[in-house]
Design an enzyme around this catalytic site. Structure first.
Site, mmCIF file in Angstrom:
data_model
loop_
_atom_site.group_PDB
_atom_site.id
_atom_site.type_symbol
_atom_site.label_atom_id
_atom_site.label_comp_id
_atom_site.label_asym_id
_atom_site.label_seq_id
_atom_site.Cartn_x
_atom_site.Cartn_y
_atom_site.Cartn_z
ATOM 1 N N LYS A 163 -12.233 26.277 38.881
ATOM 2 C CA LYS A 163 -11.751 27.334 38.205
ATOM 3 C C LYS A 163 -12.801 28.511 38.451
ATOM 4 C CE LYS A 163 -10.131 24.627 34.999
ATOM 5 N NZ LYS A 163 -10.500 23.363 34.399
ATOM 6 N N ASP A 219 1.180 21.998 34.376
ATOM 7 C CA ASP A 219 0.509 21.485 33.578
ATOM 8 C C ASP A 219 0.722 21.621 32.028
ATOM 9 O OD1 ASP A 219 -1.701 20.834 31.829
ATOM 10 O OD2 ASP A 219 -3.298 21.299 33.267
HETATM 11 N N1 GDD Z 1 -10.544 9.149 30.435
HETATM 12 C C1 GDD Z 1 -10.964 10.486 30.543
HETATM 13 N N2 GDD Z 1 -12.119 10.587 30.219
HETATM 14 N N3 GDD Z 1 -9.876 11.233 30.762
HETATM 15 C C2 GDD Z 1 -10.506 12.623 30.746
HETATM 16 C C3 GDD Z 1 -11.962 13.079 30.424
HETATM 17 C C4 GDD Z 1 -12.869 12.011 30.079
HETATM 18 O O1 GDD Z 1 -13.898 12.161 29.661
HETATM 19 N N4 GDD Z 1 -11.967 14.473 30.476
HETATM 20 C C5 GDD Z 1 -10.606 14.948 30.669
HETATM 21 N N5 GDD Z 1 -10.102 13.716 31.179
HETATM 22 C C6 GDD Z 1 -8.395 13.822 31.611
HETATM 23 C C7 GDD Z 1 -7.698 14.821 30.730
HETATM 24 O O2 GDD Z 1 -6.987 14.233 29.796
HETATM 25 C C8 GDD Z 1 -6.628 15.114 31.720
HETATM 26 O O3 GDD Z 1 -5.544 14.339 31.891
HETATM 27 C C9 GDD Z 1 -7.380 15.373 33.051
HETATM 28 O O4 GDD Z 1 -8.460 14.296 32.808
HETATM 29 C C10 GDD Z 1 -7.943 16.613 33.540
HETATM 30 O O5 GDD Z 1 -8.387 17.227 32.355
HETATM 31 P P1 GDD Z 1 -8.069 18.601 31.814
HETATM 32 O O6 GDD Z 1 -8.960 18.956 30.833
HETATM 33 O O7 GDD Z 1 -6.551 18.607 31.679
HETATM 34 O O8 GDD Z 1 -8.471 19.806 32.932
HETATM 35 P P2 GDD Z 1 -7.768 21.102 33.486
HETATM 36 O O9 GDD Z 1 -6.298 21.190 33.272
HETATM 37 O O10 GDD Z 1 -8.651 21.923 33.052
HETATM 38 O O11 GDD Z 1 -8.090 21.270 35.056
HETATM 39 C C11 GDD Z 1 -7.734 19.645 35.896
HETATM 40 O O12 GDD Z 1 -6.450 19.717 36.268
HETATM 41 C C12 GDD Z 1 -6.099 20.745 37.016
HETATM 42 C C13 GDD Z 1 -4.402 20.900 37.150
HETATM 43 O O13 GDD Z 1 -3.971 20.970 35.960
HETATM 44 C C14 GDD Z 1 -8.712 19.964 37.026
HETATM 45 O O14 GDD Z 1 -8.348 18.805 37.939
HETATM 46 C C15 GDD Z 1 -8.072 21.008 38.086
HETATM 47 O O15 GDD Z 1 -8.645 21.063 39.434
HETATM 48 C C16 GDD Z 1 -6.535 21.151 38.118
HETATM 49 O O16 GDD Z 1 -6.305 22.352 39.006
HETATM 50 MG MG MG Z 2 -5.046 20.082 32.266
#
Ligand code: GDD
Ligand code: MG
Length: 361
Positions: A163, A219
């Site tokens: 981010k 996403d």
């Molecule tokens: N089991 C578990 N426990 N899963 C988790 C936890 C946790 O505590 N926290 C988050 N997740 C899971 C979410 O459900 C999701 O599938 C994934 O980890 C990533 O979390 P998001 O909250 O969706 O993150 P984001 O979308 O802001 O960012 C992530 O995804 C992007 C791509 O969509 C990062 O990986 C970024 O680097 C990436 O570009």
């Molecule tokens: Mg996400």
């Protein structure tokens, strides 16, 4: 081979749908979101799939059990007592992920694409590093993890910035990885971010590579992106398996319609529409760029545009729904109502217009 899906929390950004059904089970393209991933993993030869969750997964266990046989995979739920973030769950599932020395896949549960697992595994083995991240290009990189490359070595990652506040590049982490089992040794048994803690260690060791994704990526963890992702998914189906799309004199462009849906020949559906099982669509209805989930009813002459209609809902006659409106489960919209960007919680009845983005509780 083995794979772990980070299923995570409550999916609050996809409310009101996730007030009724956990995010991975919300239907995307008429199938639970997570099934797209399970199927792709199984097709690539994965036999052990860990679902990392941090809430009690009864509903999911029940729903997914039947797919274990269908896809020939073992699905294990790994339940966290406290949310372990994106790396901690790998440590918690260490026994399964380290049961042999082969590398394992990791997926964010909310990403949709044409998962290239086989190609990814081949690429990973060929470079010899400890990890590979799937990369895609986006216009708005600040919402994602950004990948910066080493100039001298193609695909070797030089920096990973989660981010970023300032622009560092537009190639981002698509939320799909393949990692060697020894990567788990870098993770402690506590809430740990793979993006902020584990990847930087691998980057320092010059052992993290990226693999360019072909085709679409999204996403779909929030309604606006869920709809954009649906458009891309239907475009991809049109290219790869057009027989799965529905055609007819009342259908324009790409539409995926469950065979049990009853659609008036006097309605006009599409482009970019998904309609679930047992839905009824009345005469003169116009639907575009929208998803209508199971058992809902859209009555005569209503217009539904950029909207997700949740399960078991009714939209009355002469309504107009648009602007990323989302109806939860069992919502009843009375005749002649206008909703623009409303998020309507389950079991509500709507009898007055909602002209602006708002949450109706
Ligand atoms: N089991 C578990 N426990 N899963 C988790 C936890 C946790 O505590 N926290 C988050 N997740 C899971 C979410 O459900 C999701 O599938 C994934 O980890 C990533 O979390 P998001 O909250 O969706 O993150 P984001 O979308 O802001 O960012 C992530 O995804 C992007 C791509 O969509 C990062 O990986 C970024 O680097 C990436 O570009
Ligand atoms: Mg996400």
């Amino acid at each position: 081979m083995k794979g772990l899906i980070l299923v995570g929390g409550y999916g609050t950004r996809l409310r009101p749908l996730t007030l009724t059904v956990p995010k991975p089970l919300v239907e995307f393209g008429n199938r639970p979101m997570i099934l797209h991933q399970i199927e792709a993993l199984a097709n690539a030869g994965v036999t052990d799939i860990v679902l990392a969750v941090n809430y009690r997964p009864e509903v999911m266990v029940e729903t997914l059990q039947k797919y274990e046989k269908e896809y020939g995979v073992n699905i294990t739920f790994s339940v966290e007592e406290e949310p372990l973030d994106t790396a901690g769950p790998l440590k918690l599932a260490e026994k399964i992920l380290k049961k042999d020395d082969s590398p394992f896949f990791v997926l964010n549960s909310d990403v949709i694409c044409e998962y290239p697992f086989k190609e990814l595994a081949d690429f990973h083995k060929a470079h010899g590093g400890k990890g590979t991240i799937v990369a895609t290009k986006v216009d708005e990189p600040s919402k994602y993890g950004v990948i910066v490359h080493d100039i001298a070595t193609p695909n070797l990652i030089d920096r990973f910035v989660e981010k970023p506040k300032e622009f560092v590049g537009n190639r981002i982490n698509a939320g799909i990885y393949i990692l060697n089992p020894e990567v788990i040794d870098l993770i402690e048994m506590k809430p740990t971010s793979i993006e902020k803690e584990t990847f930087p260690i691998l980057v320092n060791e010059k052992s993290l590579y990226s693999f360019d994704l072909e085709g679409f990526w999204m996403d779909v963890g929030q309604p606006k992106d869920f709809l954009s992702g649906t458009v891309l998914y239907l475009e991809s189906l049109a290219k790869k398996s057009p027989e799965k799309l529905t055609t007819g004199s009342n259908i324009v462009g790409n539409a995926l319609i469950d065979p049990t849906a009853k659609i008036s020949p006097l309605a006009k559906i599409g482009p970019n529409v998904v309609i679930g099982p047992n839905v009824t669509i009345g005469d003169g209805v116009r639907i575009e760029r929208s998803v209508v989930l199971a058992n809902s009813n859209i009555k005569e002459h209503s217009l539904v545009k950029s909207t997700i209609v949740g399960w078991n809902s009714t939209v009355g006659r002469w309504c107009r729904l648009e602007g990323v409106t989302v109806l939860g489960d069992d919502v009843n919209v009375k005749d002649e109502i206008y909703i623009n960007g409303g998020k309507v919680l389950p079991h509500k009845s709507i009898a007055t217009n909602v002209p602006q983005e708002s949450i109706i509780m």
